[in-house]
Design a protein around this motif. Structure first.
Motif, PDB file in Angstrom:
ATOM      1  N   VAL A 186       0.885  -1.174   0.000  1.00  0.00           N
ATOM      2  CA  VAL A 186       0.000   0.000   0.000  1.00  0.00           C
ATOM      3  C   VAL A 186       0.914   1.212   0.000  1.00  0.00           C
ATOM      4  O   VAL A 186       1.810   1.313   0.844  1.00  0.00           O
ATOM      5  CB  VAL A 186      -0.905   0.026   1.250  1.00  0.00           C
ATOM      6  N   GLU A 187       0.716   2.101  -0.968  1.00  0.00           N
ATOM      7  CA  GLU A 187       1.634   3.237  -1.004  1.00  0.00           C
ATOM      8  C   GLU A 187       0.936   4.552  -1.272  1.00  0.00           C
ATOM      9  O   GLU A 187      -0.224   4.605  -1.679  1.00  0.00           O
ATOM     10  CB  GLU A 187       2.789   3.002  -1.982  1.00  0.00           C
ATOM     11  N   GLU A 188       1.684   5.609  -1.039  1.00  0.00           N
ATOM     12  CA  GLU A 188       1.139   6.948  -1.229  1.00  0.00           C
ATOM     13  C   GLU A 188       1.133   7.299  -2.703  1.00  0.00           C
ATOM     14  O   GLU A 188       1.956   6.823  -3.475  1.00  0.00           O
ATOM     15  CB  GLU A 188       1.964   7.964  -0.427  1.00  0.00           C
ATOM     16  N   GLU A 193       4.061  13.575 -13.920  1.00  0.00           N
ATOM     17  CA  GLU A 193       3.992  12.987 -15.263  1.00  0.00           C
ATOM     18  C   GLU A 193       4.950  11.805 -15.324  1.00  0.00           C
ATOM     19  O   GLU A 193       6.082  11.887 -14.856  1.00  0.00           O
ATOM     20  CB  GLU A 193       4.382  14.064 -16.285  1.00  0.00           C
ATOM     21  N   GLU A 194       4.496  10.714 -15.942  1.00  0.00           N
ATOM     22  CA  GLU A 194       5.329   9.506 -16.000  1.00  0.00           C
ATOM     23  C   GLU A 194       6.268   9.508 -17.203  1.00  0.00           C
ATOM     24  O   GLU A 194       5.956  10.081 -18.247  1.00  0.00           O
ATOM     25  CB  GLU A 194       4.438   8.262 -16.086  1.00  0.00           C
ATOM     26  N   ALA A 195       7.389   8.846 -17.061  1.00  0.00           N
ATOM     27  CA  ALA A 195       8.286   8.592 -18.190  1.00  0.00           C
ATOM     28  C   ALA A 195       9.002   7.274 -17.949  1.00  0.00           C
ATOM     29  O   ALA A 195       9.136   6.823 -16.814  1.00  0.00           O
ATOM     30  CB  ALA A 195       9.304   9.724 -18.335  1.00  0.00           C
ATOM     31  N   VAL A 285       8.417   4.817  -9.737  1.00  0.00           N
ATOM     32  CA  VAL A 285       7.122   4.138  -9.605  1.00  0.00           C
ATOM     33  C   VAL A 285       7.362   2.637  -9.585  1.00  0.00           C
ATOM     34  O   VAL A 285       6.781   1.902  -8.806  1.00  0.00           O
ATOM     35  CB  VAL A 285       6.180   4.506 -10.775  1.00  0.00           C
ATOM     36  N   GLU A 286       8.232   2.183 -10.460  1.00  0.00           N
ATOM     37  CA  GLU A 286       8.576   0.758 -10.491  1.00  0.00           C
ATOM     38  C   GLU A 286       9.889   0.585 -11.232  1.00  0.00           C
ATOM     39  O   GLU A 286      10.274   1.420 -12.048  1.00  0.00           O
ATOM     40  CB  GLU A 286       7.486  -0.059 -11.206  1.00  0.00           C
ATOM     41  N   PHE A 287      10.547  -0.540 -10.926  1.00  0.00           N
ATOM     42  CA  PHE A 287      11.685  -0.967 -11.736  1.00  0.00           C
ATOM     43  C   PHE A 287      11.240  -2.153 -12.579  1.00  0.00           C
ATOM     44  O   PHE A 287      10.483  -3.003 -12.112  1.00  0.00           O
ATOM     45  CB  PHE A 287      12.816  -1.485 -10.842  1.00  0.00           C
TER      46      PHE A 287
HETATM   47  P1  AMP Z   1       3.277  -0.203 -11.726  1.00  0.00           P
HETATM   48  O1  AMP Z   1       2.818  -1.602 -12.095  1.00  0.00           O
HETATM   49  O2  AMP Z   1       3.919  -0.113 -10.379  1.00  0.00           O
HETATM   50  O3  AMP Z   1       4.052   0.433 -12.818  1.00  0.00           O
HETATM   51  O4  AMP Z   1       1.949   0.682 -11.686  1.00  0.00           O
HETATM   52  C1  AMP Z   1       1.114   0.808 -12.818  1.00  0.00           C
HETATM   53  C2  AMP Z   1       0.677   2.233 -12.991  1.00  0.00           C
HETATM   54  O5  AMP Z   1      -0.019   2.686 -11.813  1.00  0.00           O
HETATM   55  C3  AMP Z   1       1.841   3.207 -13.142  1.00  0.00           C
HETATM   56  O6  AMP Z   1       2.258   3.285 -14.449  1.00  0.00           O
HETATM   57  C4  AMP Z   1       1.212   4.495 -12.658  1.00  0.00           C
HETATM   58  O7  AMP Z   1       0.425   5.079 -13.670  1.00  0.00           O
HETATM   59  C5  AMP Z   1       0.287   4.046 -11.565  1.00  0.00           C
HETATM   60  N1  AMP Z   1       0.955   4.158 -10.255  1.00  0.00           N
HETATM   61  C6  AMP Z   1       1.640   3.193  -9.608  1.00  0.00           C
HETATM   62  N2  AMP Z   1       2.119   3.644  -8.425  1.00  0.00           N
HETATM   63  C7  AMP Z   1       1.711   4.926  -8.316  1.00  0.00           C
HETATM   64  C8  AMP Z   1       1.875   5.941  -7.309  1.00  0.00           C
HETATM   65  N3  AMP Z   1       2.528   5.712  -6.167  1.00  0.00           N
HETATM   66  N4  AMP Z   1       1.313   7.137  -7.544  1.00  0.00           N
HETATM   67  C9  AMP Z   1       0.641   7.387  -8.684  1.00  0.00           C
HETATM   68  N5  AMP Z   1       0.431   6.477  -9.650  1.00  0.00           N
HETATM   69  C10 AMP Z   1       0.962   5.262  -9.489  1.00  0.00           C
END
Ligand code: AMP
Ligand code: GLY
Length: 426
Positions: A186-188, A193-195, A285-287
């Motif tokens: 569970v995260e904040e 904007e994503e890249a 956001v993720e690796f």
């Molecule tokens: P992930 O599988 O972790 O890449 O999450 C999928 C999508 O969820 C990401 O591309 C973001 O658009 C959104 N997302 C994940 N984590 C967050 C976060 N902490 N805050 C905002 N959007 C998030």
């Protein structure tokens, strides 16, 4: 040299297409490949995804280098297997790929090493997860809460919501009372904007590869369900030189040093999924432990250098000698998806109108296609990736959509706004 590319999507078609252009390469095998890799005279398909079968094939055919596209074989340890047999393979070991296959590992790793990311807790207990969600909503009313399943989930394991019931329902789904061993994070919420930021790593150091922006939602305007990615363009203008420097310094270098220090040196492509806030501060956001799909398609169309020496430089820990030249134009990919994608993609529809020849600045990469009795048919959710270069995002859009419209199959669907965030900025 003979090369083997593992995987069957648009990313793997693009990797094989690019490697086949290397003057040192005699043949590229793709396992299992798709209808496009079957048609291309420089490529051959090998019909298996089983790492042991692939290792035996690599030994028998004297494959000089194997390159892994997708996440699943990395998580299964294909790199460890090949290495144990003294076969050259490019990609992270299972232990290094844990940065992708366990969100819990990745979050704890980032906390240990002070790498900027959203604050989070990992729960293996549903009551604790429900309580955390309630606490986050109470602390910041109206701000979304993010709930993530722990394992590989093909983009379907994340809920970002302001709806309390939806957040609790995600916990019930991913952490049912009888699930032992299941975990979620569970995260904040991160605003911005994503890249997608890619680097190539040799276990100690990394060189920047390229940036891109993906479009995860099915429909125009970033609406509808999440998908594997409906299109991408490169470079991503949000990654200014200042943001780029911060990503390398605050994220990439500490990640590689931390992984090496923990006895899991990372070799391969590292995909840093970023959220960049309005002040230009990037957070992870993720690796992912691999290239992106569809980001690979525009990135490789922009790549002017030979890819093979870059991969060899990483494998020989000689990345400092590697220089990569990029086309200064924008590359853009529009994904043509099948009817019913992403929930129930239909297969078997005949594909018409593909361009007869490819050019240096426009290529249709195949993903979910197959050759059946001499006819090319749809064979998966994301079918084709129309990829072009243009002097601006707008010009690239124009060319890509003109080309996309000429290709047809029953139920074809695509987004009409790929690259919208970049229009006017580049
Ligand atoms: P992930 O599988 O972790 O890449 O999450 C999928 C999508 O969820 C990401 O591309 C973001 O658009 C959104 N997302 C994940 N984590 C967050 C976060 N902490 N805050 C905002 N959007 C998030
Ligand atoms: N395009 C997103 C991914 O490859 O994970």
């Amino acid at each position: 040299m003979k090369i083997l590319v593992v995987g069957s999507g648009g990313r793997e078609h693009a990797l094989a297409w690019k490697l086949a252009q290397s003057p040192k390469v005699q043949r590229v095998y793709v396992a299992p490949g798709n209808g496009g890799t079957a048609l291309d005279k420089r490529l051959s398909n090998f019909p298996s995804s089983d790492p042991r079968v692939l290792a035996a094939f690599a030994e028998r055919e004297k494959i000089a280098l194997t390159v892994v596209g997708p996440d699943a074989p990395l998580a299964d340890g294909i790199v460890d297997l090949f290495q144990s047999l003294k076969l050259r393979i490019f990609g992270p070991t299972r232990a290094a790929a844990e940065l992708e296959w366990s969100k819990d590992f990745a979050k704890a790793f980032m906390q240990r090493h002070g790498i900027p990311t959203a604050p989070s807790v990992t729960c293996d207990d549903a009551a604790a997860a429900h309580a955390r969600v309630d606490a986050q909503f109470a602390a910041s009313p109206g701000v979304p809460v993010v709930v993530k399943a722990d394992g590989l989930a093909a983009g379907k394991g994340v809920v970002v919501t302001t709806d309390v019931d939806e957040a609790h329902a995600a916990i019930d789904r991913w952490l049912p009372a009888d699930a032992s061993g299941a975990r979620l994070v569970v995260e904040e919420f991160l605003d911005g904007e994503e890249a997608s930021f890619f680097v190539i790593c040799d276990g100690r150091s990394a060189v920047p590869f390229a940036t891109a922006q993906d479009h995860k939602r099915l429909l125009d305007g970033d609406l509808g369900p999440n998908t594997g990615g409906m299109g991408a363009y490169s470079p991503a203008p949000i990654v200014t030189p200042d943001v780029h420097a911060r990503v390398m310094q605050q994220i990439v270098r500490p990640t590689l040093a931390g992984m090496a220090g923990e006895g899991r040196p990372f070799t391969g492509f590292l995909y840093v999924g970023l959220m960049i806030d309005p002040r230009g501060q990037p957070r992870v956001v993720e690796f992912n432990a691999r290239m992106g799909d569809p980001e690979t398609q525009p990135i490789l169309l922009r790549m002017k250098s030979d890819l093979l020496p870059v991969l060899e430089g990483a494998l020989n820990a000689k990345l400092d000698e590697v220089e990569i030249e990029w086309d200064r134009r924008t590359a853009l990919t529009v994904v043509l998806a099948s009817d019913g994608y992403p929930s129930t993609p239909r297969k078997g529809d005949a594909i018409h109108g593909l361009p007869k020849a490819e050019s240096d600045d426009a290529v249709v990469f195949h993903a979910g296609t197959a050759q059946v009795d001499g006819t090319l048919v749809t064979d998966g959710g994301r079918v084709l990736g129309v990829t072009v270069l243009g002097d601006s995002v707008k010009m690239a859009q124009k060319r890509a959509y003109a080309m996309a419209e000429t290709i047809d199959f029953a139920g074809r669907q695509y987004r009409h706004d790929i690259g919208w965030r970049g229009v006017g900025r580049r």
